[in-house]
Motif scaffolding. Structure first.
Motif, short mmCIF file in Angstrom:
data_model
loop_
_atom_site.label_atom_id
_atom_site.label_comp_id
_atom_site.label_asym_id
_atom_site.label_seq_id
_atom_site.Cartn_x
_atom_site.Cartn_y
_atom_site.Cartn_z
N GLU A 131 -43.95 6.77 -44.09
CA GLU A 131 -44.86 7.82 -43.64
C GLU A 131 -45.58 7.42 -42.36
O GLU A 131 -45.85 8.25 -41.49
N LEU A 132 -45.89 6.13 -42.23
CA LEU A 132 -46.47 5.66 -40.97
C LEU A 132 -45.45 5.79 -39.85
O LEU A 132 -45.79 6.16 -38.72
N GLY A 133 -44.19 5.53 -40.17
CA GLY A 133 -43.13 5.74 -39.19
C GLY A 133 -43.06 7.18 -38.75
O GLY A 133 -42.92 7.48 -37.56
N PHE A 134 -43.17 8.11 -39.70
CA PHE A 134 -43.17 9.53 -39.35
C PHE A 134 -44.34 9.86 -38.42
O PHE A 134 -44.17 10.58 -37.43
N THR A 135 -45.52 9.34 -38.74
CA THR A 135 -46.69 9.61 -37.90
C THR A 135 -46.44 9.17 -36.47
O THR A 135 -46.71 9.91 -35.52
N CYS A 136 -45.92 7.95 -36.30
CA CYS A 136 -45.65 7.44 -34.95
C CYS A 136 -44.62 8.30 -34.24
O CYS A 136 -44.78 8.60 -33.04
N GLY A 137 -43.58 8.70 -34.95
CA GLY A 137 -42.57 9.53 -34.33
C GLY A 137 -43.09 10.90 -33.95
O GLY A 137 -42.79 11.42 -32.87
N MET A 138 -43.88 11.50 -34.83
CA MET A 138 -44.44 12.83 -34.55
C MET A 138 -45.34 12.79 -33.32
O MET A 138 -45.37 13.74 -32.54
N LEU A 139 -46.07 11.69 -33.15
CA LEU A 139 -47.05 11.58 -32.05
C LEU A 139 -46.47 10.95 -30.79
O LEU A 139 -47.18 10.90 -29.77
N HIS A 140 -45.23 10.50 -30.82
CA HIS A 140 -44.73 9.65 -29.73
C HIS A 140 -44.81 10.32 -28.37
O HIS A 140 -45.05 9.67 -27.36
N ASN A 141 -44.66 11.63 -28.31
CA ASN A 141 -44.57 12.33 -27.04
C ASN A 141 -45.80 13.17 -26.75
O ASN A 141 -45.77 14.03 -25.87
N ILE A 142 -46.89 12.95 -27.47
CA ILE A 142 -48.08 13.77 -27.32
C ILE A 142 -48.62 13.69 -25.89
O ILE A 142 -49.21 14.66 -25.37
N GLY A 143 -48.40 12.57 -25.22
CA GLY A 143 -48.87 12.43 -23.84
C GLY A 143 -48.22 13.42 -22.90
O GLY A 143 -48.88 13.95 -21.98
N GLU A 144 -46.93 13.70 -23.10
CA GLU A 144 -46.26 14.69 -22.25
C GLU A 144 -46.88 16.07 -22.43
O GLU A 144 -47.08 16.82 -21.46
N LEU A 145 -47.22 16.41 -23.66
CA LEU A 145 -47.87 17.70 -23.92
C LEU A 145 -49.21 17.77 -23.20
O LEU A 145 -49.54 18.80 -22.58
N ILE A 146 -50.00 16.70 -23.26
CA ILE A 146 -51.31 16.69 -22.62
C ILE A 146 -51.16 16.87 -21.11
O ILE A 146 -51.91 17.62 -20.47
N ILE A 147 -50.19 16.19 -20.52
CA ILE A 147 -49.97 16.30 -19.08
C ILE A 147 -49.60 17.74 -18.70
O ILE A 147 -50.14 18.30 -17.74
N HIS A 148 -48.70 18.35 -19.45
CA HIS A 148 -48.30 19.73 -19.15
C HIS A 148 -49.45 20.71 -19.34
O HIS A 148 -49.58 21.67 -18.57
N ALA A 149 -50.26 20.47 -20.36
CA ALA A 149 -51.34 21.42 -20.66
C ALA A 149 -52.49 21.32 -19.67
O ALA A 149 -53.13 22.33 -19.37
N THR A 150 -52.75 20.12 -19.17
CA THR A 150 -53.95 19.92 -18.35
C THR A 150 -53.67 19.81 -16.86
O THR A 150 -54.57 20.00 -16.05
N GLU A 151 -52.42 19.47 -16.51
CA GLU A 151 -52.06 19.34 -15.10
C GLU A 151 -50.76 20.11 -14.84
O GLU A 151 -49.73 19.54 -14.50
N PRO A 152 -50.80 21.45 -15.00
CA PRO A 152 -49.56 22.24 -14.92
C PRO A 152 -48.83 22.12 -13.58
O PRO A 152 -47.59 22.11 -13.55
N GLU A 153 -49.56 22.02 -12.47
CA GLU A 153 -48.90 21.92 -11.17
C GLU A 153 -48.18 20.59 -11.02
O GLU A 153 -47.03 20.53 -10.56
N LEU A 154 -48.84 19.52 -11.42
CA LEU A 154 -48.20 18.21 -11.38
C LEU A 154 -47.04 18.14 -12.37
O LEU A 154 -46.00 17.53 -12.10
N ALA A 155 -47.21 18.77 -13.54
CA ALA A 155 -46.15 18.79 -14.54
C ALA A 155 -44.92 19.51 -14.00
O ALA A 155 -43.78 19.09 -14.27
N ALA A 156 -45.13 20.59 -13.23
CA ALA A 156 -44.01 21.31 -12.64
C ALA A 156 -43.25 20.41 -11.66
O ALA A 156 -42.01 20.41 -11.62
N GLU A 157 -44.00 19.64 -10.87
CA GLU A 157 -43.36 18.69 -9.95
C GLU A 157 -42.57 17.64 -10.72
O GLU A 157 -41.45 17.28 -10.34
N LEU A 158 -43.15 17.16 -11.81
CA LEU A 158 -42.45 16.18 -12.64
C LEU A 158 -41.17 16.75 -13.21
O LEU A 158 -40.12 16.09 -13.21
N ASP A 159 -41.23 17.98 -13.72
CA ASP A 159 -40.05 18.62 -14.30
C ASP A 159 -38.94 18.76 -13.26
O ASP A 159 -37.75 18.60 -13.58
N GLU A 160 -39.31 19.07 -12.03
CA GLU A 160 -38.30 19.18 -10.96
C GLU A 160 -37.63 17.84 -10.70
O GLU A 160 -36.41 17.76 -10.53
#
Length: 275
Positions: A131-160
């Protein structure tokens, strides 16, 4: 574009998403081995939305039995604290952003849950807490979500840049000065997750280079590797992380079977994304 430090990034209040109080309470239980599961269930019951989502998960085909549970307390008794905690975390986290411009939230969470499921299965072979493994896996990419949500213009550049073939972490370092893994680790620190989860998120990209070695970071690396593939043959791939596999005692056949299982069954947690 000038680089920003993590401290500057999180100095903006909107860059630190708010989570329900019940989720904060659940995070605190990671560090308390004497947590009373009934007391936790009572706290969860004070949040009607989280309660409804948790009971829906608890009564799903994956977790439910012949008799459905009607209260969080029943779910706690049946499932145990670790499973219940992950359900509540997932139920609370999927709603931290109702929408993100040019970002598929449902697909993001589906992938996160699948990495979590893979970590759960791989953990059993590596003799880690599933279950701890699941928690780590579920949260592993949360940083990408934060970047897209808070810095959409920079995130668009990153996606390109990623679409042009550049690895996301390298693109993030070039544009931001830090990566999604560092954002996720810092966020998990500010949310007071235990060190083992913070290290898993921070070191997921280079688990063999990190000191001390984190089994959960290695599990996340392997699970994310598997999740990225649409097809995997019975033959061991040339880019299979063999050193990690040896450290974790996970052979290719077991890893592929885990991948096949998750590809076929998906994650029960995906029902949280349905309207």
């Amino acid at each position: 574009m000038s680089k920003k430090s993590l401290e500057q990034f999180f100095s903006r209040p909107q860059n630190l998403p708010q989570i329900p109080q019940v989720v904060k309470d659940l995070i605190a239980t990671f560090n308390d081995p004497d947590t009373d599961v009934r007391t936790v269930a009572k706290k969860i019951g004070m949040d009607a939305v989280i309660t409804a989502k948790t009971l829906r998960l608890a009564n799903s085909a994956r977790y439910g039995r012949s008799r459905q549970v009607a209260t969080v307390n029943e779910a706690a008794v049946r499932l145990g604290l670790d499973v219940l905690r992950n359900m509540v975390l997932a139920a609370g986290l999927v709603d931290i952003y109702p929408s993100v411009p040019h970002f598929d939230l449902k697909e993001f969470w589906r992938q996160s849950f699948c990495v979590g499921e893979l970590c759960r299965l791989l953990s059993s072979k590596a003799q880690c807490d599933s279950e701890l493994g699941f928690t780590c896996g579920m949260l592993h990419n949360i940083g990408e979500l934060i970047i897209h949500a808070t810095e959409p213009e920079l995130a668009a550049e990153l996606d390109e840049r990623v679409a042009a073939g550049e690895a996301r972490a390298y693109a993030e370092h070039a544009v931001l000065g830090f990566t999604y893994a560092e954002v996720g680790a810092e966020l998990s620190s500010r949310w007071l997750f235990p060190d083992v989860i913070q290290l898993a998120i921070r070191n997921q990209r280079v688990p063999l280079l990190a000191e001390p070695f984190s089994q959960y970071a290695a599990l996340v690396y392997m699970a994310a590797y598997l999740q990225r593939h649409e097809e995997l043959s019975e033959d061991t791939p040339v880019d299979w992380p063999l050193q990690l596999a040896i450290k974790l005692k996970i052979d290719w056949n077991f890893a592929r079977e885990a991948w096949l299982k998750v590809k076929e069954e998906g994650s029960a947690y995906s029902m949280l994304l349905e309207n």
